[in-house]
Write an enzyme that holds these catalytic residues in place. Structure first.
Site, PDB file in Angstrom:
ATOM      1  NE  ARG A 140     -12.658   4.677 -42.685  1.00  0.00           N
ATOM      2  CZ  ARG A 140     -13.553   5.476 -42.108  1.00  0.00           C
ATOM      3  NH1 ARG A 140     -14.436   6.133 -42.826  1.00  0.00           N
ATOM      4  NH2 ARG A 140     -13.573   5.624 -40.793  1.00  0.00           N
ATOM      5  CB  VAL A 141     -12.303  11.100 -45.461  1.00  0.00           C
ATOM      6  CG1 VAL A 141     -11.103  11.758 -44.816  1.00  0.00           C
ATOM      7  CG2 VAL A 141     -12.180  11.074 -46.956  1.00  0.00           C
ATOM      8  CB  SER A 142     -17.192   9.168 -43.840  1.00  0.00           C
ATOM      9  OG  SER A 142     -16.680   8.469 -42.732  1.00  0.00           O
ATOM     10  CE  LYS A 143     -21.123  12.609 -44.591  1.00  0.00           C
ATOM     11  NZ  LYS A 143     -21.542  13.487 -43.572  1.00  0.00           N
ATOM     12  CD  GLN A 149     -15.619  13.568 -44.056  1.00  0.00           C
ATOM     13  OE1 GLN A 149     -15.416  12.400 -44.356  1.00  0.00           O
ATOM     14  NE2 GLN A 149     -16.144  13.936 -42.897  1.00  0.00           N
TER      15      GLN A 149
END
Length: 185
Positions: free
Chosen positions: A7-10, A13
């Site tokens: 998982r990445v937030s944006k 990314q």
């Protein structure tokens, strides 16, 4: 079976590092999200959890990739326990298939939540200080007072709004936001 979750937030990314590490760890399936870890509703995570069977292990690169609150992380581990499955974090060296791993998981989950709360606290303090110093934050205004005056003069002289906007390097919408048509008459 090892099922990986990245998982990445944006959106801008990159998941490449996490995916490579999960593959190196032997994950047969890897699911991912590009969404904040504070949100519990994550399609990739839900898909990963639905594929977990008894004896499987959900693997993440780092604990904070799974979630940001102790409550959320513990809820996820409870879901895995009910499925007779395990959890493993590669960089934190947490493996809930052992008693020491379960203990360490709870300690690390608490630290992850504390870190998030400290970041929020520091951000709020920084914003408050900036406001006291007269800074409002956000993007720098594209329309300066001189540009507004120039736009009014050009529009009053009969120039078309799209031409004025192009000359000033702004959109027509920005022009109308700063120099409404009703204000020119």
């Amino acid at each position: 079976m090892l099922i990986g979750y990245a998982r990445v937030s944006k959106n801008e990314q990159d998941l490449v590092l996490q995916m490579a590490e999960l593959l190196r760890a032997g994950c047969e399936k890897i699911l991912s999200d590009k969404i904040s870890g504070a949100r519990m509703s994550r399609p990739g995570l839900q898909d990963a959890l639905s594929q977990v069977r008894p004896g499987d292990t959900l693997v993440v690169w780092k604990l904070d990739r799974l979630g940001r609150s102790v409550k959320g992380l513990i809820e996820l581990v409870i879901i895995l326990e009910k499925k007779n499955a395990h959890f493993k974090s590669l960089t934190d060296q947490i493996d809930t298939s052992t008693p020491a791993g379960r203990f360490f998981f709870h300690v690390m989950a608490s630290l992850a939540q504390m870190e998030r709360e400290l970041i929020i606290e520091r951000t709020q303090a920084g914003l408050a200080t900036a406001r006291r110093l007269g800074r409002i934050g956000g993007r720098k205004r594209i329309m300066t007072n001189s540009k507004i005056e120039s736009a009014k003069k050009l529009l009053d002289s009969g120039k078309l709004p799209r031409d004025v906007a192009r000359d000033l390097g702004i959109s027509v919408a920005t022009l109308y936001r700063w120099v409404p048509a009703a204000a020119r008459f």
